[in-house]
Enzyme design. Structure first.
Site, PDB file in Angstrom:
ATOM      1  NE  ARG A 105      -4.033  -1.958   2.014  1.00  0.00           N
ATOM      2  CZ  ARG A 105      -3.867  -3.026   2.770  1.00  0.00           C
ATOM      3  NH1 ARG A 105      -2.852  -3.082   3.629  1.00  0.00           N
ATOM      4  NH2 ARG A 105      -4.695  -4.038   2.677  1.00  0.00           N
ATOM      5  CE  LYS A 132      -1.400  13.612 -15.153  1.00  0.00           C
ATOM      6  NZ  LYS A 132      -1.776  13.912 -16.544  1.00  0.00           N
ATOM      7  CD  GLU A 151       6.626  16.041 -24.290  1.00  0.00           C
ATOM      8  OE1 GLU A 151       5.939  17.055 -24.041  1.00  0.00           O
ATOM      9  OE2 GLU A 151       6.136  14.932 -24.620  1.00  0.00           O
ATOM     10  CE  LYS A 191       4.902  17.114 -15.989  1.00  0.00           C
ATOM     11  NZ  LYS A 191       5.003  15.780 -16.544  1.00  0.00           N
ATOM     12  CD  GLU A 220      -4.488  16.514 -16.981  1.00  0.00           C
ATOM     13  OE1 GLU A 220      -3.542  15.821 -16.574  1.00  0.00           O
ATOM     14  OE2 GLU A 220      -4.843  16.551 -18.147  1.00  0.00           O
ATOM     15  NE  ARG A 267       0.066  17.109 -14.282  1.00  0.00           N
ATOM     16  CZ  ARG A 267       0.517  16.254 -13.371  1.00  0.00           C
ATOM     17  NH1 ARG A 267       0.005  16.254 -12.164  1.00  0.00           N
ATOM     18  NH2 ARG A 267       1.484  15.404 -13.653  1.00  0.00           N
ATOM     19  CG  ASN A 301      -2.746  17.276 -22.203  1.00  0.00           C
ATOM     20  OD1 ASN A 301      -1.926  16.372 -22.125  1.00  0.00           O
ATOM     21  ND2 ASN A 301      -3.724  17.431 -21.333  1.00  0.00           N
ATOM     22  CG  HIS A 343       0.687  15.880 -25.734  1.00  0.00           C
ATOM     23  ND1 HIS A 343       1.547  16.932 -25.949  1.00  0.00           N
ATOM     24  CD2 HIS A 343       1.422  14.917 -25.096  1.00  0.00           C
ATOM     25  CE1 HIS A 343       2.740  16.624 -25.451  1.00  0.00           C
ATOM     26  NE2 HIS A 343       2.694  15.414 -24.937  1.00  0.00           N
ATOM     27  CG  HIS A 398      -1.675  11.254 -27.080  1.00  0.00           C
ATOM     28  ND1 HIS A 398      -2.142  11.920 -25.963  1.00  0.00           N
ATOM     29  CD2 HIS A 398      -0.391  10.919 -26.792  1.00  0.00           C
ATOM     30  CE1 HIS A 398      -1.186  11.978 -25.057  1.00  0.00           C
ATOM     31  NE2 HIS A 398      -0.119  11.387 -25.526  1.00  0.00           N
ATOM     32  CG  HIS A 402       5.356  11.204 -26.910  1.00  0.00           C
ATOM     33  ND1 HIS A 402       3.981  11.138 -26.929  1.00  0.00           N
ATOM     34  CD2 HIS A 402       5.665  12.239 -26.086  1.00  0.00           C
ATOM     35  CE1 HIS A 402       3.486  12.084 -26.144  1.00  0.00           C
ATOM     36  NE2 HIS A 402       4.486  12.773 -25.621  1.00  0.00           N
TER      37      HIS A 402
HETATM   38  N1  LIG Z   1       4.396  10.374 -15.811  1.00  0.00           N
HETATM   39  C1  LIG Z   1       4.342  11.369 -16.665  1.00  0.00           C
HETATM   40  O1  LIG Z   1       3.876  12.456 -16.333  1.00  0.00           O
HETATM   41  C2  LIG Z   1       4.874  11.165 -18.047  1.00  0.00           C
HETATM   42  C3  LIG Z   1       5.073  12.269 -18.881  1.00  0.00           C
HETATM   43  C4  LIG Z   1       5.615  12.055 -20.144  1.00  0.00           C
HETATM   44  C5  LIG Z   1       5.922  10.763 -20.549  1.00  0.00           C
HETATM   45  N2  LIG Z   1       5.694   9.705 -19.722  1.00  0.00           N
HETATM   46  C6  LIG Z   1       6.009   8.341 -20.129  1.00  0.00           C
HETATM   47  O2  LIG Z   1       7.395   8.251 -20.389  1.00  0.00           O
HETATM   48  C7  LIG Z   1       7.623   7.210 -21.323  1.00  0.00           C
HETATM   49  C8  LIG Z   1       8.598   7.707 -22.350  1.00  0.00           C
HETATM   50  O3  LIG Z   1       9.805   8.024 -21.705  1.00  0.00           O
HETATM   51  P1  LIG Z   1      11.198   7.914 -22.462  1.00  0.00           P
HETATM   52  O4  LIG Z   1      11.121   8.644 -23.741  1.00  0.00           O
HETATM   53  O5  LIG Z   1      12.271   8.266 -21.503  1.00  0.00           O
HETATM   54  O6  LIG Z   1      11.214   6.363 -22.874  1.00  0.00           O
HETATM   55  P2  LIG Z   1      12.003   5.078 -22.356  1.00  0.00           P
HETATM   56  O7  LIG Z   1      12.011   4.970 -20.903  1.00  0.00           O
HETATM   57  O8  LIG Z   1      11.456   3.949 -23.149  1.00  0.00           O
HETATM   58  O9  LIG Z   1      13.483   5.371 -22.846  1.00  0.00           O
HETATM   59  C9  LIG Z   1      13.747   5.464 -24.228  1.00  0.00           C
HETATM   60  C10 LIG Z   1      14.838   4.481 -24.648  1.00  0.00           C
HETATM   61  O10 LIG Z   1      16.092   5.013 -24.283  1.00  0.00           O
HETATM   62  C11 LIG Z   1      16.793   4.090 -23.468  1.00  0.00           C
HETATM   63  N3  LIG Z   1      17.560   4.895 -22.540  1.00  0.00           N
HETATM   64  C12 LIG Z   1      17.089   5.757 -21.612  1.00  0.00           C
HETATM   65  N4  LIG Z   1      18.088   6.409 -21.038  1.00  0.00           N
HETATM   66  C13 LIG Z   1      19.229   5.947 -21.576  1.00  0.00           C
HETATM   67  C14 LIG Z   1      20.597   6.240 -21.395  1.00  0.00           C
HETATM   68  N5  LIG Z   1      21.003   7.196 -20.548  1.00  0.00           N
HETATM   69  N6  LIG Z   1      21.506   5.542 -22.109  1.00  0.00           N
HETATM   70  C15 LIG Z   1      21.104   4.612 -23.014  1.00  0.00           C
HETATM   71  N7  LIG Z   1      19.827   4.312 -23.256  1.00  0.00           N
HETATM   72  C16 LIG Z   1      18.893   4.979 -22.544  1.00  0.00           C
HETATM   73  C17 LIG Z   1      15.761   3.192 -22.864  1.00  0.00           C
HETATM   74  O11 LIG Z   1      16.277   1.929 -22.523  1.00  0.00           O
HETATM   75  C18 LIG Z   1      14.737   3.104 -23.994  1.00  0.00           C
HETATM   76  O12 LIG Z   1      15.145   2.141 -24.923  1.00  0.00           O
HETATM   77  C19 LIG Z   1       6.271   6.834 -21.888  1.00  0.00           C
HETATM   78  O13 LIG Z   1       5.864   5.610 -21.339  1.00  0.00           O
HETATM   79  C20 LIG Z   1       5.357   7.945 -21.410  1.00  0.00           C
HETATM   80  O14 LIG Z   1       4.032   7.512 -21.199  1.00  0.00           O
HETATM   81  C21 LIG Z   1       5.177   9.900 -18.476  1.00  0.00           C
HETATM   82 ZN   LIG Z   2       4.337  14.295 -24.204  1.00  0.00          ZN
END
Ligand SMILES: NC(=O)c1ccc[n+]([C@@H]2O[C@H](COP(=O)([O-])OP(=O)(O)OC[C@H]3O[C@@H](n4cnc5c(N)ncnc54)[C@H](O)[C@@H]3O)[C@@H](O)[C@H]2O)c1
Ligand SMILES: [Zn+2]
Length: 353
Positions: free
Chosen positions: A121, A143, A185, A227, A237, A241, A245, A248, A252, A262
């Site tokens: 929990r 989030k 972004e 942010k 949100e 917030r 978007n 987006h 999306h 993305h």
């Molecule tokens: N929680 C939120 O508010 C929020 C906001 C935006 C995006 N997201 C989420 O984030 C995700 C996308 O994040 P992302 O673009 O970081 O993707 P990711 O975590 O898949 O990383 C992208 C790729 O880069 C690699 N990688 C990351 N850092 C590295 C490094 N330093 N060296 C070598 N390889 C590396 C990873 O292994 C992966 O293959 C999505 O799932 C999205 O939904 C969440």
């Molecule tokens: Zn985004």
């Protein structure tokens, strides 16, 4: 209830900045070093969660830490991965005194925050974001969650990490296309909140930031603060917030249908949204937005199949009856949320094709 940030001296003399949210705070260690992590979280009582790519690229850093390594990529941001992590936490005899540390991109920080919110929990957690997108977007705001089938982020919680440590050296191994995702972004933040940063981006480039770590560190911090401020004003949100978007809604819908990252998808979304802003609220700089996106190797007015994309756009989470809450630009640096009829949006987008 104004939320201020304050400087704190955290464990071991490593200095962090505290940002206050509704019912918890997050300590930020900007431009820090992975080696400081053990001063913030006790090694024996912590478990790192990372993915195979990051583990392979930075093996030495993880010596001495309890670690769970999962497969990389969005397709593993699912319940099955959560289950395997939880089984390993039980093997580690993790309890409420255990801190989970997500070291990775957005996939890893989303999963880590989610597991930490549901295991027993809720146990403490922190992040070391390793992608540019993770640093300036995904790790911020509390989030976290997982995908279910084609539905992204369908299941999750809102809970803030207790700390976030930045080590920009980790970016040395980040693949080039992941830089573009992050800059999409960053351009979004500039468009909706920060005209001065927009100009700074116009005068620089991905390579310039990669070569100048000081400038990159400043850019990262500035984006984190944009942010955080938006999240502080509207953690759950209800209004403000939503401005995050920008680009987006269409983005999306495109991301679902085409092989786009993305960053590429929201870049197209931002280009179209800037023209929609010209048509509807007299925005005057759509060309500048498109030019900046291209300058950062991002697409703008790509053609797409309206029959495929519009139905998905109509299903957007921010829909209210026949209107969508669309993020438009009044001017560079000022995004606004407007309720726009879906038919009107589709007409403007169609005319641009
Ligand atoms: N929680 C939120 O508010 C929020 C906001 C935006 C995006 N997201 C989420 O984030 C995700 C996308 O994040 P992302 O673009 O970081 O993707 P990711 O975590 O898949 O990383 C992208 C790729 O880069 C690699 N990688 C990351 N850092 C590295 C490094 N330093 N060296 C070598 N390889 C590396 C990873 O292994 C992966 O293959 C999505 O799932 C999205 O939904 C969440
Ligand atoms: Zn985004």
């Amino acid at each position: 209830m104004k939320k201020k940030s304050s400087n704190t001296l955290a464990n071991g003399g490593v200095e962090g900045t505290n940002y206050q949210f509704s019912n918890s705070s997050t300590a930020y260690y900007f431009d820090s070093s992975f080696s400081h992590l053990k001063k913030i979280a006790e090694q024996k009582r912590s478990i790192i969660i990372t993915d195979e790519n990051i583990y392979e690229a930075h093996k030495k850093l993880f010596a001495g830490w309890n670690i769970i390594v999962v497969k990389p990529g969005e397709e593993y941001k699912v319940q099955l991965t959560v289950d395997t992590i939880i089984e390993q936490l039980i093997d580690f005899a993790a309890d409420r005194q255990t801190t989970l540390i997500g070291v990775g991109g957005g996939v890893i920080t989303d999963i880590t925050g989610y597991v930490a919110s549901v295991y027993m929990r809720g146990i403490p957690f922190g992040f070391v974001p390793t992608s540019l997108l993770g640093l300036i977007d995904a790790s911020i705001g509390g989030k976290n969650g997982i995908d279910v089938g084609v539905y992204k982020n369908m299941v999750g919680t809102i809970r803030q990490p207790s700390f976030i440590l930045h080590d920009l050296q980790l970016l040395d191994t980040l693949p080039q296309n992941e830089w573009e995702n992050g800059f999409a972004e960053i351009i979004k933040h500039a468009c909706i909140k920060d005209a001065a940063m927009f100009r700074q981006l116009e005068q620089n480039s991905v390579t310039a930031f990669q070569q100048d770590k000081t400038q990159l560190a400043e850019l990262v911090k500035r984006n984190v603060e944009i942010k955080i401020k938006v999240v502080q004003e509207d953690e759950f949100e209800k209004g403000e917030r939503r401005s995050l978007n920008y680009g987006h809604t269409l983005g999306h819908a495109l991301e679902n249908q085409y092989e786009l990252s993305h960053g590429q998808a929201i870049a197209i979304g931002m280009a179209y949204a800037s023209v929609i802003s010209e048509e509807l609220i007299g925005f005057g700089d759509a060309n500048r937005v498109a030019r900046l996106l291209s300058h950062y190797d991002l697409p703008t007015f790509a053609e797409f199949d309206k029959q495929k994309v519009f139905p998905v756009m109509r299903m957007d989470k921010k829909r209210e009856k026949t209107d969508l809450n669309y993020i438009l630009l009044e001017k560079i640096g000022k995004g606004v949320v407007k309720s726009v009829a879906v038919s009107q949006l589709e007409k403007i987008i169609s005319e641009l094709q």
